[in-house]
Design an enzyme around this catalytic site. Structure first.
Site, PDB file in Angstrom:
ATOM      1  N   GLU A  85       3.894 -10.222  12.424  1.00 34.35           N
ATOM      2  CA  GLU A  85       4.612  -9.759  11.228  1.00 34.35           C
ATOM      3  C   GLU A  85       6.120 -10.045  11.359  1.00 34.35           C
ATOM      4  OE1 GLU A  85       4.230  -8.520   8.126  1.00 34.35           O
ATOM      5  OE2 GLU A  85       6.400  -8.225   8.061  1.00 34.35           O
ATOM      6  N   TRP A 121      12.259  -9.837   1.479  1.00 36.02           N
ATOM      7  CA  TRP A 121      12.507 -11.263   1.729  1.00 36.02           C
ATOM      8  C   TRP A 121      13.570 -11.809   0.778  1.00 36.02           C
ATOM      9  CZ3 TRP A 121      10.451 -14.386   5.555  1.00 36.02           C
ATOM     10  CH2 TRP A 121       9.419 -13.836   6.324  1.00 36.02           C
ATOM     11  N   VAL A 317       5.903 -16.636  11.388  1.00 40.44           N
ATOM     12  CA  VAL A 317       4.906 -17.684  11.628  1.00 40.44           C
ATOM     13  C   VAL A 317       5.408 -18.980  11.001  1.00 40.44           C
ATOM     14  CG1 VAL A 317       2.571 -18.470  11.028  1.00 40.44           C
ATOM     15  CG2 VAL A 317       2.949 -16.119  11.802  1.00 40.44           C
ATOM     16  N   HIS A 617       3.899  -8.666  -9.239  1.00 43.07           N
ATOM     17  CA  HIS A 617       2.459  -8.703  -9.001  1.00 43.07           C
ATOM     18  C   HIS A 617       1.941 -10.140  -8.896  1.00 43.07           C
ATOM     19  CE1 HIS A 617       2.299  -4.598 -11.311  1.00 43.07           C
ATOM     20  NE2 HIS A 617       2.720  -4.455 -10.064  1.00 43.07           N
TER      21      HIS A 617
HETATM   22  C1  LIG Z   1       9.148  -4.429  -5.533  1.00 43.65           C
HETATM   23  C2  LIG Z   1       7.662  -4.341  -5.680  1.00 43.65           C
HETATM   24  C3  LIG Z   1       7.118  -3.334  -6.468  1.00 43.65           C
HETATM   25  C4  LIG Z   1       5.734  -3.255  -6.620  1.00 43.65           C
HETATM   26  N1  LIG Z   1       5.201  -2.155  -7.220  1.00 43.65           N
HETATM   27  C5  LIG Z   1       3.865  -1.951  -7.138  1.00 43.65           C
HETATM   28  C6  LIG Z   1       3.313  -0.711  -7.533  1.00 43.65           C
HETATM   29  O1  LIG Z   1       4.004   0.243  -7.879  1.00 43.65           O
HETATM   30  N2  LIG Z   1       1.961  -0.581  -7.481  1.00 43.65           N
HETATM   31  C7  LIG Z   1       1.147  -1.597  -7.070  1.00 43.65           C
HETATM   32  O2  LIG Z   1      -0.068  -1.431  -7.099  1.00 43.65           O
HETATM   33  N3  LIG Z   1       1.653  -2.765  -6.665  1.00 43.65           N
HETATM   34  C8  LIG Z   1       2.986  -2.954  -6.657  1.00 43.65           C
HETATM   35  N4  LIG Z   1       3.525  -4.103  -6.182  1.00 43.65           N
HETATM   36  C9  LIG Z   1       2.615  -5.192  -5.793  1.00 43.65           C
HETATM   37  C10 LIG Z   1       1.893  -4.933  -4.478  1.00 43.65           C
HETATM   38  O3  LIG Z   1       2.752  -4.306  -3.568  1.00 43.65           O
HETATM   39  C11 LIG Z   1       1.409  -6.257  -3.910  1.00 43.65           C
HETATM   40  O4  LIG Z   1       0.616  -6.950  -4.846  1.00 43.65           O
HETATM   41  C12 LIG Z   1       0.560  -6.100  -2.660  1.00 43.65           C
HETATM   42  O5  LIG Z   1       1.071  -5.110  -1.815  1.00 43.65           O
HETATM   43  C13 LIG Z   1       0.484  -7.428  -1.963  1.00 43.65           C
HETATM   44  O6  LIG Z   1      -0.204  -7.310  -0.763  1.00 43.65           O
HETATM   45  P1  LIG Z   1      -0.358  -8.539   0.219  1.00 43.65           P
HETATM   46  O7  LIG Z   1      -1.135  -8.078   1.391  1.00 43.65           O
HETATM   47  O8  LIG Z   1      -0.861  -9.683  -0.560  1.00 43.65           O
HETATM   48  O9  LIG Z   1       1.131  -8.927   0.632  1.00 43.65           O
HETATM   49  P2  LIG Z   1       2.271  -8.065   1.333  1.00 43.65           P
HETATM   50  O10 LIG Z   1       1.969  -6.621   1.309  1.00 43.65           O
HETATM   51  O11 LIG Z   1       3.539  -8.501   0.714  1.00 43.65           O
HETATM   52  O12 LIG Z   1       2.195  -8.504   2.847  1.00 43.65           O
HETATM   53  C14 LIG Z   1       2.594  -9.766   3.316  1.00 43.65           C
HETATM   54  C15 LIG Z   1       3.156  -9.571   4.713  1.00 43.65           C
HETATM   55  O13 LIG Z   1       3.250 -10.828   5.352  1.00 43.65           O
HETATM   56  C16 LIG Z   1       4.496 -10.907   6.043  1.00 43.65           C
HETATM   57  N5  LIG Z   1       4.837 -12.311   6.157  1.00 43.65           N
HETATM   58  C17 LIG Z   1       5.029 -13.191   5.150  1.00 43.65           C
HETATM   59  N6  LIG Z   1       5.311 -14.408   5.648  1.00 43.65           N
HETATM   60  C18 LIG Z   1       5.299 -14.286   6.994  1.00 43.65           C
HETATM   61  C19 LIG Z   1       5.516 -15.202   8.066  1.00 43.65           C
HETATM   62  N7  LIG Z   1       5.793 -16.492   7.857  1.00 43.65           N
HETATM   63  N8  LIG Z   1       5.439 -14.730   9.329  1.00 43.65           N
HETATM   64  C20 LIG Z   1       5.145 -13.434   9.568  1.00 43.65           C
HETATM   65  N9  LIG Z   1       4.931 -12.530   8.597  1.00 43.65           N
HETATM   66  C21 LIG Z   1       4.998 -12.965   7.320  1.00 43.65           C
HETATM   67  C22 LIG Z   1       5.451 -10.125   5.146  1.00 43.65           C
HETATM   68  O14 LIG Z   1       6.602  -9.725   5.829  1.00 43.65           O
HETATM   69  C23 LIG Z   1       4.570  -8.976   4.687  1.00 43.65           C
HETATM   70  O15 LIG Z   1       4.619  -7.887   5.571  1.00 43.65           O
HETATM   71  C24 LIG Z   1       4.897  -4.233  -6.017  1.00 43.65           C
HETATM   72  C25 LIG Z   1       5.449  -5.243  -5.233  1.00 43.65           C
HETATM   73  C26 LIG Z   1       6.814  -5.289  -5.040  1.00 43.65           C
HETATM   74  C27 LIG Z   1       7.395  -6.379  -4.167  1.00 43.65           C
END
Ligand SMILES: Cc1cc2nc3c(=O)[nH]c(=O)nc-3n(C[C@H](O)[C@H](O)[C@H](O)COP(=O)(O)OP(=O)(O)OC[C@H]3O[C@@H](n4cnc5c(N)ncnc54)[C@H](O)[C@@H]3O)c2cc1C
Length: 710
Positions: A85, A121, A317, A617
């Site tokens: 991470e 980010w 990564v 989203h």
């Molecule tokens: C500001 C904001 C408000 C939102 N509000 C809501 C809400 O109220 N309710 C809701 O349901 N959804 C909300 N969302 C959307 C929701 O949070 C996301 O759709 C969901 O959490 C995405 O999950 P994920 O596992 O795909 O990615 P993420 O949870 O973003 O996880 C990706 C992870 O990978 C890591 N990563 C990325 N690239 C690398 C790399 N090269 N090397 C190492 N680590 C890396 C990142 O640091 C991160 O920790 C919101 C999103 C944001 C940004």
């Protein structure tokens, strides 16, 4: 900026200690003892390497290292799981934990978490053609827990039709239908029904069987022993209740029959004002945010002590290393000193990408998986020509309206404006973990488009939509996948059973413009839940630290429908706030100004476009789609040879495994093939819960033994 100042002031008043001291504490935070140094991590070999410890990644890490269920067979050795991470592990960080401390202004781009490089980010979109070249802020969580650590905490399930479309229309199989996903949606949560102190938003719609049995019904419908704590607000400002009533009144006027509140928005029908308010990921006991890392790692006893779970943070990564089509290792770089490390995948092991809809495609392209031409132009050796990588980006655009409220009307602004009020809520928080410090916006109401437009308006726009889609199709600009998606969306809007535009109240001003000194405000957000615009995310550099090009393609000119729909939401915001009883609380509209004539299309479009942002989203960039829709079948390879237009959109199969690779999956928001009519976190949790349970012959034998019965 002005909003940020306001937020700092609020935080200072609320939390009783200077914001600056918190920032100091945070910036000096280092990886906790729960994580291991990069050198130690890279000396190990793993059965599963998870790239990205965010929403999905943390679920997988926690579940895959749980003690196996061996039943009658001999217990296999535990899976060795490594999580890589980029952000840090930040347990006990008040900016993350206290709901209003870091994220009071939600997706405004002004919160103390959003825009702060220690958590975000801080991506930006490319200039948006549909928005006169505007560049949008594109926050993404950069911390263990990912975006769940910085987001607005809204907890919503999609509509039955949303998931059924993935399963049946898009051909991913019945396993992805609402009914089959429901156990996983429940599995992630501990749901606490609204207590007496949380007033229902609209009691006038309650007939029989009455409040208590409705609460019981809700209680039965949800999960109760999952890691994520889900609750309802313990505090309302003066605005939520009148705004809810006005919303129902205004819609009933337009629709021609009573529009009622929804007592079970998570039951596969997310439409209308949620009677008890939208639930949120806040613990009712501690009053703190419940997010992926706190829920699945920190609060689960013994997880951090599991010897076969290794987590490294603060490293990025760069790419996956392949031998032919088998992932052999993952390379990553230390942010602190630039040292490059490599972690090995054991024989028979897997890599699971969980870096999110923006960065999983980035890492794939850096690893040689993607559109051959694009990769070759960057001199990247092609491991697999998979043109769908980074395509099909879908996101929810929003438009905002800003109002000032009459003097004496209690809003969230009071935390900054009224010392006695701020002290009261600080005391409430300390004593009982309730009150304004734990507030998240509860009034999110997905409204069918037919309710926002007259019958004639709807018919005209629908006809225009058909024309623009036919036009794009004739020009060869639609992939087969997109054609199916568009058929689904047209069916959904015609049937009118799903909310097409979500109307949201945020009871504070200063999100769009500078706060007016001494004056409270209200912001109305209209969210376009089913956009037709399809964007992309791609690298344009081989530097893994360079941000990718993010193009959500909001309000594209060739599909005027998206603008027209958002305009309908923006116009309705004004109607809504001119309806009794909320109108009695409102001083005047600020943006668009009171002088705006609602029948002046040009002016209305100008203001609407001027406030468009992302709801954050993004999804669909490594889409789950069957092989015949682009997973790389022989037929498609042949077609590609004879066709200039490459239409292979699908990237992963229904077990989220990448077509054409032996041992790589993508399990994050990018795998979601088609937008859902709500916020995305609950669906991502469920998707991650499901992927480890999938009945799939391709699934790695060792992982198969660890499948969770549910
Ligand atoms: C500001 C904001 C408000 C939102 N509000 C809501 C809400 O109220 N309710 C809701 O349901 N959804 C909300 N969302 C959307 C929701 O949070 C996301 O759709 C969901 O959490 C995405 O999950 P994920 O596992 O795909 O990615 P993420 O949870 O973003 O996880 C990706 C992870 O990978 C890591 N990563 C990325 N690239 C690398 C790399 N090269 N090397 C190492 N680590 C890396 C990142 O640091 C991160 O920790 C919101 C999103 C944001 C940004």
């Amino acid at each position: 900026m002005s909003s940020k100042r306001m937020l700092l002031l609020i935080s200072t008043l609320l939390l009783g200690f200077a914001c600056a001291s918190r920032i100091d504490k945070i910036s000096s935070a280092s990886p906790s003892r729960t994580t291991i140094p990069a050198s130690e991590f890279s000396s190990k070999e793993f059965d599963v390497i998870i790239i990205g410890g965010g929403n999905a990644g943390v679920v997988l890490a926690s579940r895959l290292t749980a003690p196996p269920i061996c039943a009658d067979m001999p217990c296999p050795s535990p899976l060795r799981v490594g999580v890589i991470e980029a952000g840090l592990h930040r347990p006990g960080d008040p900016l993350i934990d206290v709901p209003t401390a870091g994220n009071l202004l939600g997706n405004s781009g002004c919160g103390a978490l959003i825009g702060n490089p220690s958590y975000d980010w801080k991506f930006q979109s490319v200039p948006q053609d549909g928005l006169d070249g505007a560049v949008l802020q594109y926050p993404r969580g950069r911390v263990l827990g990912g975006s769940t650590a910085i987001h607005s905490m809204v907890w919503q399930r999609g509509n039955r039709d949303d998931y059924d479309a993935w399963a049946y229309d898009l051909g991913n199989g019945p396993g992805w239908s609402f009914d089959r996903l429901l156990p996983y949606l429940r599995r992630s949560e501990s749901y606490f029904a609204a207590s007496d102190r949380a007033n229902p938003l609209a009691t006038h719609t309650l007939n029989s069987p009455g409040l208590d049995s409705l609460r019981r019904h809700l209680d039965n419908f949800h999960g109760h022993d999952g890691p994520v704590q889900v609750s309802h607000n313990s505090y309302q400002t003066a605005l939520e209740r009148p705004a809810s009533l006005s919303l129902l009144n205004a819609l009933s006027d337009r629709y021609g029959h009573p529009f009622v509140a929804n007592y079970n928005p998570d039951g596969g029908d997310a439409v209308s004002v949620p009677l008890f308010g939208t639930s949120r990921t806040v613990s009712p006991h501690s009053g703190l945010r419940s997010y992926a890392a706190s829920a699945y790692l920190d609060s689960q006893s013994g997880v951090w002590g599991r010897p076969h779970l290794s987590v490294v943070t603060g490293v990025i990564v760069t790419h996956i290393v392949f031998r032919d089509t088998t992932a052999r290792s993952v390379k990553f770089v230390s942010e602190a000193n630039g040292t490059i490390y490599e972690a090995r995948v054991a024989e028979g092991g897997e890599v699971i990408l969980c870096a999110g809809a923006i960065q999983s495609p980035q890492i794939l392209e850096l690893s040689g998986i993607g559109n051959r031409t694009r990769l070759e132009n960057l001199n990247i050796s092609v491991v697999l020509d998979l043109p769908g990588v980074g395509e099909n980006l879908q996101d929810h655009p929003v438009t905002l309206s800003d109002f000032s409220v009459k003097d004496g009307v209690e809003t969230l602004d009071w935390l900054a404006l009224n010392k006695t009020h701020a002290q009261l809520h600080k005391d409430l928080f300390e004593a009982a973990k309730i009150g304004a410090l734990t507030y998240t916006a509860p009034l999110l109401a997905p409204i069918p488009l037919r309710a926002l437009l007259s019958t004639t308006e709807f018919a005209v726009l629908r006809r225009e939509l058909d024309i623009s889609i036919s036009h794009l199709d004739r020009e060869g600009k639609l992939t087969p996948f997109q054609r199916i998606q568009y058929n689904v969306l047209r069916r959904l809007v015609d049937e009118g059973n799903v909310g097409w535009v979500e109307m949201v109240l945020v009871p504070t001003g200063g999100i769009l413009g500078a706060p007016i000194p001494g004056k409270g405000g209200a912001t109305v957000i209209a969210i376009q839940l089913y956009p037709f615009g399809r964007g992309s995310v791609h690298i344009n550099s081989t530097n893994p630290l360079a941000p990718p090009l993010i193009n959500p393609n909001f309000l594209p000119e060739e599909l005027p429908w998206d603008s027209q729909v958002l305009l309908a939401g923006s116009r309705f915001a004004r109607d809504w706030f001119s309806t009794t009883p909320i109108v009695d609380f409102i001083d005047k509209p600020l943006y668009p100004p009171a002088s705006l004539k609602l029948d002046d299309d040009e002016q209305c479009y100008k203001y609407m476009r001027g406030s468009v942002r992302t709801t954050n989203h993004p999804l669909g960039t490594t889409a789950m789609a069957p092989r015949h829709l682009g997973g790389g079948s022989l037929l498609y390879h042949v077609l590609n040879l004879i066709s200039e237009h490459d239409d292979r959109t699908g990237v992963v199969d229904s077990s989220l495994k990448i077509y054409g690779l032996d041992n790589v999956r993508v399990a994050d928001a990018g795998s979601i093939p088609l937008t859902i009519g709500v916020a995305t976190q609950a669906t991502v949790y469920a998707l991650a819960e499901k992927v480890i349970s999938i009945e799939d012959q391709n699934f790695n034998v060792r992982l198969k033994m660890y499948r969770y019965p549910i």
